[in-house]
Design a protein around this motif. Structure first.
Motif, short mmCIF file in Angstrom:
data_model
loop_
_atom_site.label_atom_id
_atom_site.label_comp_id
_atom_site.label_asym_id
_atom_site.label_seq_id
_atom_site.Cartn_x
_atom_site.Cartn_y
_atom_site.Cartn_z
N THR A 110 0.83 -1.21 0.00
CA THR A 110 0.00 0.00 0.00
C THR A 110 0.87 1.25 0.00
O THR A 110 0.66 2.18 -0.79
CB THR A 110 -0.92 0.01 1.22
N PHE A 136 -8.48 -3.40 -2.12
CA PHE A 136 -8.90 -2.04 -1.85
C PHE A 136 -7.74 -1.04 -1.91
O PHE A 136 -7.92 0.12 -2.29
CB PHE A 136 -9.56 -1.98 -0.47
N ALA A 137 -6.53 -1.50 -1.56
CA ALA A 137 -5.39 -0.57 -1.48
C ALA A 137 -5.07 0.07 -2.81
O ALA A 137 -4.50 1.18 -2.84
CB ALA A 137 -4.16 -1.31 -0.95
N GLU A 140 -7.30 2.97 -2.65
CA GLU A 140 -7.05 3.70 -1.40
C GLU A 140 -5.81 4.58 -1.52
O GLU A 140 -5.79 5.72 -1.02
CB GLU A 140 -6.88 2.70 -0.27
N SER A 143 -6.61 7.77 -3.40
CA SER A 143 -7.32 8.71 -2.53
C SER A 143 -6.41 9.29 -1.47
O SER A 143 -6.55 10.46 -1.08
CB SER A 143 -8.52 8.02 -1.88
N ALA A 144 -5.46 8.49 -0.98
CA ALA A 144 -4.57 8.94 0.09
C ALA A 144 -3.70 10.11 -0.34
O ALA A 144 -3.29 10.92 0.50
CB ALA A 144 -3.69 7.78 0.57
N ALA A 405 -17.01 3.02 1.30
CA ALA A 405 -16.03 4.11 1.34
C ALA A 405 -16.01 4.93 0.06
O ALA A 405 -15.57 6.09 0.06
CB ALA A 405 -14.63 3.54 1.61
N TYR A 406 -16.49 4.35 -1.05
CA TYR A 406 -16.50 5.05 -2.33
C TYR A 406 -17.90 5.33 -2.85
O TYR A 406 -18.10 5.61 -4.04
CB TYR A 406 -15.68 4.27 -3.37
#
Length: 462
Positions: A110, A136-137, A140, A143-144, A405-406
């Motif tokens: 990640t 998911f990573a 993610e 987005s991070a 989350a999305y």
């Protein structure tokens, strides 16, 4: 009970076995048994070790467990657990294996994605195109760094990103593509790079599941601007905990990612930008250095296991096998599909009333909760295999674009129909280098008792 466990189940069961009286207590630290832990499979612990150890002794090498123990103890005795020569040596060896001038160790796969995106200057206002059929990573990390993931569908036959859709999704805000080498199968990187060149985009390869894979004879992680690897224990090259690495050809990019991984420090206590605490520790580097020379042999073993599955399960009527794929496929997972049918009649309908079946299909809660196609056939087969002692895992039951989350991105049910269907059908069978021929035949035999041959399924259910 056959007791053949999937890699992630192996993490749990291995810990239980290591507490069993009469077993070597020190093996819970990191030895050959921990190598089996890294690939999964608890039955393999008792059945494959002799073969591996005998082969290693014949080749004049200490058994892998002894090599790992010695490497870890050397780090512990050195007192240098963060940074130092052990990590530098692994980075150099891994860069050579991938075919790039640079490899930078970090905390996880990640973090590798995050460091890659930050290193390339991708952030707020930017879009990054990838697939939703992944861990998911992948999204993610986008987005991070403040960017927006743009999801496109995958090819049903390969499970990989649909490159036609990816190119069609490019907008003025698009700054990068993240092709995911899912389950160890490499994406067509020549096409990816051609698309990127046409549109002036960066390419970040998600190689988390693909150590040892290659496209057109060239290792994954060497094609794009950055390759991102995970050394999570269940990966083809797994550590004794979390770990990751980024690979690249550009000197300045490698240096920036290295600085970002240590709080944005070009030198001690000088911080030129906000970074992260994302270091590969020396113990993980020591473990990975010992295991790296074996990666090619382990991948070859995975390929042999996958070929035997494909050969001996070819006549199953209710299960779709994965394609053989390109020569460079590294088979981190062997993922079959248990589909429904276009008419809505389920492929397992002919099985649920059979004399050897303990339970009929039960509607899937994930299907109802997340607006996905019905997954009861797949779930039924998974449970039947579990009852027979064969542990399997679903990668992945809920696609990223349908995760809560999305939700704000607005991808409704049916927006990525192939991805959504795959999430309701896929099931990963046991595959790891220590899987013995006997164990694999047990898996095959159980499947053949549960799933009829194609010719025995009524035409209206096919």
């Amino acid at each position: 009970m056959l007791g053949i466990h999937h890699p992630l189940d192996g993490l749990k069961h291995e810990c239980q076995l290591e507490r069993t009286p009469g077993r070597h207590a020190h093996r819970g630290v990191v030895g050959l048994e921990r190598d089996t832990l890294a690939h999964g499979g608890t039955l393999a612990i008792s059945q494959s070790h002799g073969t591996v150890r005998d082969a290693e002794r014949l080749e004049g090498r200490a058994p892998l467990g002894e090599q790992l123990d010695a490497a870890v103890l050397q780090v512990l005795r050195s007192g240098q657990y963060i940074g130092g020569g052990v990590i530098a040596a692994f980075e150099q060896a891994f860069a050579r294996a991938v075919g790039t001038p640079h490899a930078v160790g970090c905390n996880s796969g990640t973090d590798a994605l995050i460091l890659a995106l930050r290193g390339l200057g991708i952030g707020p206002g930017d879009e990054v195109i990838t697939c939703s059929f992944s861990f998911f990573a992948t999204a993610e990390a986008i987005s991070a760094v403040g960017a927006t993931p743009v999801f496109v569908d995958v090819e049903e036959s390969s499970y990989l990103i649909d490159l036609d859709q990816a190119e069609a999704a490019i907008t003025p805000a698009t700054k990068a593509l993240i092709p995911v080498h899912l389950f160890g199968r490499p994406v067509d990187m020549e096409r990816v790079c051609a698309i990127a060149d046409r549109h002036n985009l960066k390419v970040v390869e998600d190689c988390a599941q693909a150590s040892g894979a290659s496209w057109a004879g060239r290792p994954v992680g060497s094609w794009g601007d950055v390759g991102c690897f995970s050394f999570f224990p269940t990966k083809n090259l797994g550590g004794a905990g979390d770990g990751g690495a980024v690979t690249c050809r550009d000197d300045a990019l490698a240096q920036r990612m290295r600085e970002l991984a240590v709080h944005g420090m070009p030198r001690r206590y000088l911080h030129t930008e906000l970074g992260y605490n994302s270091r590969l520790d020396a113990i993980q580097a020591a473990v990975l250095t010992v295991k790296l020379p074996h990666l090619g042999r382990w991948v070859d073993r995975r390929r042999a296991i996958s070929a035997l599955y494909r050969q001996q399960l070819a006549d199953l009527g209710g299960v779709h096998l994965p394609e053989a794929g390109p020569q460079g496929h590294s088979w981190n997972q062997f993922v079959v599909r248990v589909p429904g049918t276009p008419s809505g009649v389920k492929a397992c309908a002919a099985l649920c009333d059979g004399p050897n079946q303990a339970a009929a299909c039960v509607p899937s809660s994930d299907s109802a909760d997340f607006g996905l196609p019905e997954a009861c056939c797949r779930d039924w087969l998974k449970q039947q295999l579990q009852n027979a002692g064969v542990s399997t895992i679903i990668y992945y039951p809920i696609p990223i674009h349908r995760q809560p989350a999305y939700a704000a991105l607005g991808y409704g049910p049916g927006s990525l129909p192939i991805t959504e269907r795959l999430c309701s059908e896929v099931l990963s069978l046991p595959i790891f280098p220590e899987l013995s021929a006997e164990q694999q035949q047990q898996v095959i035999a159980v499947l053949k008792t549960l799933v009829p041959q194609a010719a025995s399924i009524p035409a209206e259910q096919v």
